[in-house]
Scaffold this active site. Sequence first.
Site, PDB file in Angstrom:
ATOM      1  N   GLU B  64      -0.237   5.618   0.754  1.00 34.92           N
ATOM      2  CA  GLU B  64      -0.504   5.906  -0.662  1.00 34.92           C
ATOM      3  C   GLU B  64      -1.943   6.344  -0.897  1.00 34.92           C
ATOM      4  OE1 GLU B  64       1.169   3.299   0.422  1.00 34.92           O
ATOM      5  OE2 GLU B  64       3.124   3.382  -0.564  1.00 34.92           O
ATOM      6  N   HIS B 133       8.679  -5.629  -6.756  1.00 36.56           N
ATOM      7  CA  HIS B 133       9.189  -4.308  -7.136  1.00 36.56           C
ATOM      8  C   HIS B 133       9.493  -4.211  -8.624  1.00 36.56           C
ATOM      9  CE1 HIS B 133       9.518  -3.383  -2.918  1.00 36.56           C
ATOM     10  NE2 HIS B 133      10.013  -2.199  -3.177  1.00 36.56           N
TER      11      HIS B 133
END
Lengths: 328, 331
Positions: B64, B133
């Site tokens: 990322e 999540h």
Amino acid sequence: MSTKVHLDRAHGLRLLREMLRIRRFEGKCAELYQAQKIRGFLHLYDGQEAVAVGVMQALGPEDAVVGTYREHGQALARGIPMGPLMAEMFGMQEGVCRGRGGSMHIFDHGRRFCGGNAIVGAGLPLALGFALADRMQGRQAVTACFFGEGAADEGEFHESMNLAALWRLPVLFVCENNLYSMGTPLGIAEAETSIWHKAAGYRMGGEAVDGMDPVAVEVAARRAVERIRADGTPHFLECRTYRFRAHSMFDAQLYRTKEEIEAWRAKDPIPRLRDWMERAGHLHAGDMERLEAEVEQEVAEAVAFAEAGTLEPVEELERFVTMDEVPQ
Amino acid sequence: MSTAPARITYREACREAIRAAILADPRVFLMGEDVGRYGGCYAVTKGLLEELGEARIRDTPLSESAFVGAGIGAAIAGLRPIVEVMTCNFSLLALDQILNNAATIPHMSGGQFAVPLVIRMATGAGRQLAAQHSHSLEGWFAHIPGLRILAPATIEDARHMLAAALADPNPVLIFEHIMLYNMEGELDPAVQGVDIASARIRRPGHDVTLVTYGGSLFKTLDAAEALAREGIESEVIDLRVLRPLDTATIMQSVARTRRVVIVDEGWRSGSLSAEVAMRIMEEAFFELDAPIRRVCSREVPIPYAAHLEQAALPQPGSIAEAARGLARPAP
């Protein structure tokens, strides 16, 4: 001293002058820091000049540079004029970044110099982006990305090395290994202290070079840049160097011995190149005195430029937080 | 072009936005994890690799920080990248790049470099994906000067916000709530674009203002319907743009209703809801007839078990209850 670059008198003098400019500029910065004209963090490049000067010889104006927070040398060697650089240190609006960045955040759009980045390792992904944009837009440019050996501790370093190799991005990774990340010696931070060996793990070409020798750095950088331009793959240069002064102006240097510092000072790239040029007959009587005088004059003019600088009006504090357009 | 409204999903609207942007501008490309061969974690980019090719739809490694940073560099160097961070939960791995580079470089360079970058990410809870999540982090990013933060809640915004974001010379983050992707609705072909500056009133009313955004919009509209059956008319404001906030729309509504409930899937402490409430205190305190109320997520990591997850999130019932307490004071 390597002779693969044609080191004639003119070129030798150029390298000497560029290193001297950095050395004397920063000597003055240290003085001005004591005089409180320069504040904040000030990280001097003293001792590492051969790295920036050597690498920049291999780059053209179309190429891009991403620097570190110890980037005065990188900025000067890239051609950023000394006056606006000093004015930036003074926090003046005549500075390269209007006094917003200071010592650690030097930017120059026209010279494709994108930081000055004070987060260790954070410049590497930016360099990938420059290289990707150049390639996608059909430019033959190379991006030289400077970072210290401490960046190899960061995950971002490994992410970036992998992505650059995977996407065959035209990046020259320039690791300035000065053996200490602030006060932490390389040996207690890295399991593999030969940083360039890490490149092999990403199928990237790499080598170590004597970072106290501008000619050795230039030879390696020219070879690497030629290869990058030819086949588009990134390359890794580990320049083994040393900073003679403290990490910053707040560092008592308790982590290293005077003997170690003296041993490295004996490899100082400036007298080393000077002596070699003398032996080779490239340096004439009075050359050094003339160079010193010219550089002294340039530094004095830079200080005068900064002293005459003006403060950006506080009304402009929020200007450029968001941009109205993309500068061309 | 057909003028009849087309029925599409939010997911398809996101996909068509990306497709149209890439076809319209050679500088635009998409990169992110699993956006190509896999078709996107939430199937947003399904089919785009086949149509647009590997140069414009780029699968990245699970890096990322590197690919967000590369997007920043590419934007500075002349491209218009759309970077997909699979979910906002993973954006923390790129937070340094977003905050210290994208949001900082324009100002720090004295205006020499702009960062015309778009970062898309999924946000929110509701699918039993458990704590790691299910975060709603858009409020965090809305803290950062230099960024524009968008929360498209409608199919029209999902279809049209991207083009406006790409035209912005600044970094824009778009948060797509995971519970909206399957939402189906009509897209008016007559609408060719939307602004990314203003909030919208999604339901007019005069008794109480319900301020919300993103995935909570439809829960709030459901609450408004329930309240309407009881005779309480709510005005529902969809913030759309979380930074910079369109406070004018909020204050005008407060001046009409004099009562406010803020609904935010983020945690209450230090949240976007706190910011909206404080802006009302600063700008419209004397318009209020009652204290502001908030319906936020409970201050827990979002649990896996369905009943616990639902108990942690704002619900139409809790929203209606909060509004009822304001609009119909106890006798």
